[in-house]
Design a protein around this motif. Structure first.
Motif, PDB file in Angstrom:
ATOM      1  N   ASP A  18       0.908  -2.006   0.185  1.00 42.31           N
ATOM      2  CA  ASP A  18      -0.100  -0.080   0.308  1.00 42.31           C
ATOM      3  C   ASP A  18       0.907   1.445  -0.377  1.00 42.31           C
ATOM      4  N   ASN A  19       1.980   1.280   0.580  1.00 46.21           N
ATOM      5  CA  ASN A  19       2.620   1.953   0.841  1.00 46.21           C
ATOM      6  C   ASN A  19       3.670   2.134  -0.228  1.00 46.21           C
ATOM      7  N   THR A  20       3.826   1.701  -1.438  1.00 51.61           N
ATOM      8  CA  THR A  20       4.906   1.671  -2.058  1.00 51.61           C
ATOM      9  C   THR A  20       4.240   2.812  -3.541  1.00 51.61           C
ATOM     10  N   THR A  21       5.122   3.822  -3.645  1.00 51.12           N
ATOM     11  CA  THR A  21       5.478   4.602  -4.382  1.00 51.12           C
ATOM     12  C   THR A  21       6.120   4.593  -6.294  1.00 51.12           C
ATOM     13  N   LEU A  22       5.580   5.217  -7.181  1.00 54.18           N
ATOM     14  CA  LEU A  22       6.398   5.017  -7.737  1.00 54.18           C
ATOM     15  C   LEU A  22       6.761   6.479  -8.874  1.00 54.18           C
ATOM     16  N   ASP A  23       7.719   7.128  -8.536  1.00 50.10           N
ATOM     17  CA  ASP A  23       7.982   8.810  -9.265  1.00 50.10           C
ATOM     18  C   ASP A  23       8.589   9.248 -10.118  1.00 50.10           C
ATOM     19  N   GLY A  24       8.831   9.587 -10.925  1.00 51.94           N
ATOM     20  CA  GLY A  24      10.637  10.460 -11.591  1.00 51.94           C
ATOM     21  C   GLY A  24      10.245  11.658 -11.391  1.00 51.94           C
ATOM     22  N   LYS A  25      11.620  11.674 -13.117  1.00 50.91           N
ATOM     23  CA  LYS A  25      11.522  13.284 -13.343  1.00 50.91           C
ATOM     24  C   LYS A  25      12.059  13.261 -14.442  1.00 50.91           C
ATOM     25  N   LEU A  26      11.224  14.297 -14.895  1.00 51.68           N
ATOM     26  CA  LEU A  26      11.781  14.612 -16.769  1.00 51.68           C
ATOM     27  C   LEU A  26      12.296  15.491 -16.592  1.00 51.68           C
ATOM     28  N   ARG A  27      13.862  15.472 -17.611  1.00 48.33           N
ATOM     29  CA  ARG A  27      14.797  16.445 -17.157  1.00 48.33           C
ATOM     30  C   ARG A  27      15.283  17.581 -18.937  1.00 48.33           C
ATOM     31  N   THR A  28      15.277  18.181 -19.179  1.00 49.96           N
ATOM     32  CA  THR A  28      16.080  18.395 -20.405  1.00 49.96           C
ATOM     33  C   THR A  28      17.868  19.790 -20.038  1.00 49.96           C
ATOM     34  N   VAL A  29      18.374  19.374 -20.266  1.00 49.78           N
ATOM     35  CA  VAL A  29      19.554  19.636 -19.379  1.00 49.78           C
ATOM     36  C   VAL A  29      20.577  20.039 -21.352  1.00 49.78           C
ATOM     37  N   TYR A  30      20.919  21.719 -20.656  1.00 50.19           N
ATOM     38  CA  TYR A  30      22.113  22.529 -21.971  1.00 50.19           C
ATOM     39  C   TYR A  30      22.778  23.198 -21.343  1.00 50.19           C
ATOM     40  N   TYR A  31      24.460  22.460 -21.944  1.00 52.20           N
ATOM     41  CA  TYR A  31      25.753  23.028 -21.951  1.00 52.20           C
ATOM     42  C   TYR A  31      26.576  23.546 -22.487  1.00 52.20           C
ATOM     43  N   THR A  81      34.487  19.579 -28.375  1.00 55.61           N
ATOM     44  CA  THR A  81      34.960  18.458 -28.516  1.00 55.61           C
ATOM     45  C   THR A  81      34.233  17.486 -27.566  1.00 55.61           C
ATOM     46  N   SER A  82      33.112  17.340 -26.581  1.00 56.51           N
ATOM     47  CA  SER A  82      32.571  16.554 -25.731  1.00 56.51           C
ATOM     48  C   SER A  82      31.472  17.398 -25.482  1.00 56.51           C
ATOM     49  N   SER A  83      30.449  16.396 -25.103  1.00 56.90           N
ATOM     50  CA  SER A  83      29.525  16.289 -23.878  1.00 56.90           C
ATOM     51  C   SER A  83      29.263  16.947 -22.931  1.00 56.90           C
ATOM     52  N   TYR A  84      30.227  17.358 -22.189  1.00 53.41           N
ATOM     53  CA  TYR A  84      31.070  17.695 -20.649  1.00 53.41           C
ATOM     54  C   TYR A  84      29.980  16.733 -19.682  1.00 53.41           C
ATOM     55  N   GLN A  85      29.889  15.547 -20.555  1.00 52.85           N
ATOM     56  CA  GLN A  85      29.498  14.406 -19.341  1.00 52.85           C
ATOM     57  C   GLN A  85      28.128  14.617 -19.323  1.00 52.85           C
ATOM     58  N   LEU A  86      27.279  14.841 -20.443  1.00 48.62           N
ATOM     59  CA  LEU A  86      25.717  14.920 -20.140  1.00 48.62           C
ATOM     60  C   LEU A  86      25.261  13.811 -20.600  1.00 48.62           C
ATOM     61  N   LEU A  87      26.242  13.121 -22.233  1.00 52.70           N
ATOM     62  CA  LEU A  87      25.983  11.906 -22.949  1.00 52.70           C
ATOM     63  C   LEU A  87      27.406  10.904 -22.373  1.00 52.70           C
ATOM     64  N   ASN A  88      27.125  10.275 -23.627  1.00 49.06           N
ATOM     65  CA  ASN A  88      27.939   8.617 -22.596  1.00 49.06           C
ATOM     66  C   ASN A  88      29.648   9.410 -23.273  1.00 49.06           C
ATOM     67  N   SER A 134      24.212  16.639 -10.999  1.00 45.44           N
ATOM     68  CA  SER A 134      23.917  18.111 -11.505  1.00 45.44           C
ATOM     69  C   SER A 134      23.958  17.693 -13.253  1.00 45.44           C
ATOM     70  N   ARG A 135      24.653  16.397 -13.880  1.00 45.94           N
ATOM     71  CA  ARG A 135      24.018  16.012 -14.878  1.00 45.94           C
ATOM     72  C   ARG A 135      22.463  15.426 -15.564  1.00 45.94           C
ATOM     73  N   THR A 136      22.439  15.152 -16.763  1.00 47.23           N
ATOM     74  CA  THR A 136      21.011  14.130 -17.177  1.00 47.23           C
ATOM     75  C   THR A 136      20.535  13.864 -15.978  1.00 47.23           C
ATOM     76  N   VAL A 137      21.361  12.560 -15.726  1.00 51.17           N
ATOM     77  CA  VAL A 137      20.956  12.093 -14.766  1.00 51.17           C
ATOM     78  C   VAL A 137      22.447  11.663 -13.883  1.00 51.17           C
ATOM     79  N   PRO A 138      22.033  11.036 -12.508  1.00 49.35           N
ATOM     80  CA  PRO A 138      23.066  10.507 -11.210  1.00 49.35           C
ATOM     81  C   PRO A 138      23.865   9.737 -11.406  1.00 49.35           C
ATOM     82  N   SER A 139      24.821   9.999 -10.526  1.00 47.82           N
ATOM     83  CA  SER A 139      26.137   8.940 -10.915  1.00 47.82           C
ATOM     84  C   SER A 139      25.318   8.157  -9.241  1.00 47.82           C
TER      85      SER A 139
END
Length: 436
Positions: A18-31, A81-88, A134-139
């Motif tokens: 009964d106390n199970t939760t399903l939540d989330g986040k949609l993020r768009t990020v630009y560096y 040169t890179s995505s600054y760790q927003l992508l792989n 602080s990037r697209t998804v957490p570590s």
């Protein structure tokens, strides 16, 4: 059937479901990170999805949780040169099961005492072990954590042996800068809050981390908080950090052979805050010692040693000294770094949900080797601004916008030695949602 009786008997598993939760986040990020010294730009525009499932507690003791993360590339200029760790590392999107854990805790009947044990894959933050969101998804880390609290005393300890970085799928061994394996990292912390008269308090805290055969790190701090009239509060604190070699895996040089420190580094920081209604004023000063014999030279300019706060080449370490800026940490050997900042929260105005802030950082006293075998004292400076807007709950509940901009500049000799002068723009738009 008699009044008050029911055919249904209580189930010990009902809170678990009964106390199970399903939540989330949609993020768009630009560096957009421009190194004007190298005439190069890094960054991208990415989209992220976080899905978090968490059960209730079985018999008020045991629960489980899991998180799925997905990243997609929306846009990246070809010349970056890179995505600054927003992508792989290939500048592409990815997906992963970032968290999967079991938690066992003490029953919640006693509010003044608690204990919990977590094992599995999670966004552990304990001692000087830290994660990053602080990037697209957490570590996230793989390991276990034990926490406890009695009245105003809190203690915790963590052991981790793998990590999934914010720009990679899967979990990977911990490594030094030569790719050699670090078996594990242990971190611990203890915090005690001492209440004083007239709503004043003293907080004492000690944190550490030990990366086996690589590095050990320590931090101690004292924070005094006192009211200062109607809607005013003052915070005054002092912090000390120390990192030192722990074994053969420490080599005194980082990525690309840049100098870190030979055996030991330290920093002392003094800081203060004045919160007056909607205004927040901050100031602080830090002094660093990080002597290095490594001579990393670019065109005859030799870098000074650097204080290192992570716990391996592909790890994260806690670092919460306010004299560091968005674009540059300012932690060179011999450096004295200053910071002053101000923020205003519009919570009492028509712009409720809006917060803006500015900070100026200045560091000096470090020395750079220059052509001809001489040394030159150098300085660096940074202007930072940020803006946060949490949309009104009656209109777009769960939607938050955040912007940070840092403009980092330095003296010519330091700029030539570290090959960096930077304009750093970061923008996030997050939507937090609850499915059930």
């Amino acid at each position: 059937m008699a009044a008050g009786l029911s055919n249904e008997s209580p189930s010990v598993t009902s809170p678990f479901i009964d106390n199970t939760t399903l939540d989330g986040k949609l993020r768009t990020v630009y560096y957009d990170v421009e190194n004007t010294e190298k005439d190069s730009t890094a960054g991208a525009w990415a989209g992220g999805l976080w899905i978090n499932l968490r059960s209730g507690y079985l018999a008020d003791i045991a629960g489980v949780g899991a998180s799925f993360y997905g990243v997609t590339k929306l846009y990246q200029p070809k010349g970056n040169t890179s995505s600054y760790q927003l992508l792989n590392d290939d500048n592409k999107g990815f997906s992963k099961l970032g968290q999967a854990y079991l938690e066992i805790k003490s029953p919640s009947t006693n509010k003044s005492r608690s204990a919990s044990f977590v094992i599995g894959r999670r966004e552990f933050r304990s001692g000087l072990i830290s994660a990053s969101s602080s990037r697209t998804v957490p570590s996230t880390w793989s390991g276990f954590q034990l926490n406890g609290a009695i009245e105003n005393l809190k203690v915790g300890g963590t052991l981790v042996n793998q990590i999934s970085l914010r720009n990679q799928a899967g979990f990977h061994d911990l490594n030094n800068f030569s790719g050699q394996k670090i078996d594990y990292i242990i971190g611990a912390e203890i915090t005690y809050v001492l209440p004083l008269i007239h709503e004043r308090e003293l907080r004492f805290r000690y944190r550490n981390a030990f990366a086996k055969d690589f590095l050990q790190a320590h931090n101690g701090d004292i924070l005094f908080t006192t009211p200062a009239g109607l809607n005013r509060k003052i915070k005054l604190g002092v912090s000390y950090y120390q990192s030192q070699k722990d074994g053969d895996l420490w080599q005194g040089k980082g990525r690309g052979g840049s100098p870190l420190f030979d055996d030991k580094a330290s920093v002392i920081n003094v800081h203060g805050d004045l919160i007056a209604g909607a205004w927040h004023f901050r100031a602080g000063v830090s002094h660093f010692r990080a002597p290095s014999s490594v001579k990393s030279s670019v065109s005859g300019y030799t870098q000074p040693g650097v204080y290192y706060y992570d716990l391996g080449e592909n790890t994260h370490g806690a670092w919460d000294i306010g004299t560091s800026g968005f674009a540059e940490d300012m932690l060179y050997d011999g450096e004295t770094a200053w910071m002053t900042g101000v923020a205003y929260n519009f919570s009492e105005s028509v712009f409720k949900g809006l917060e803006v802030g500015y900070a100026f950082h200045y560091g000096s006293g470090m020395k750079v080797g220059i052509p001809g075998g001489r040394e030159e004292s150098v300085a660096e400076r940074e202007h930072d601004i940020y803006l946060i807007y949490a949309f009104p709950e009656t209109v777009l509940a769960g939607l938050k916008f955040k912007l940070k901009y840092g403009h980092y500049q330095n003296d010519r000799a330091l700029r030539k030695a570290i090959q960096k002068e930077e304009r750093d723009l970061r923008v996030w738009l997050d939507y937090n949602f609850l499915l059930f």
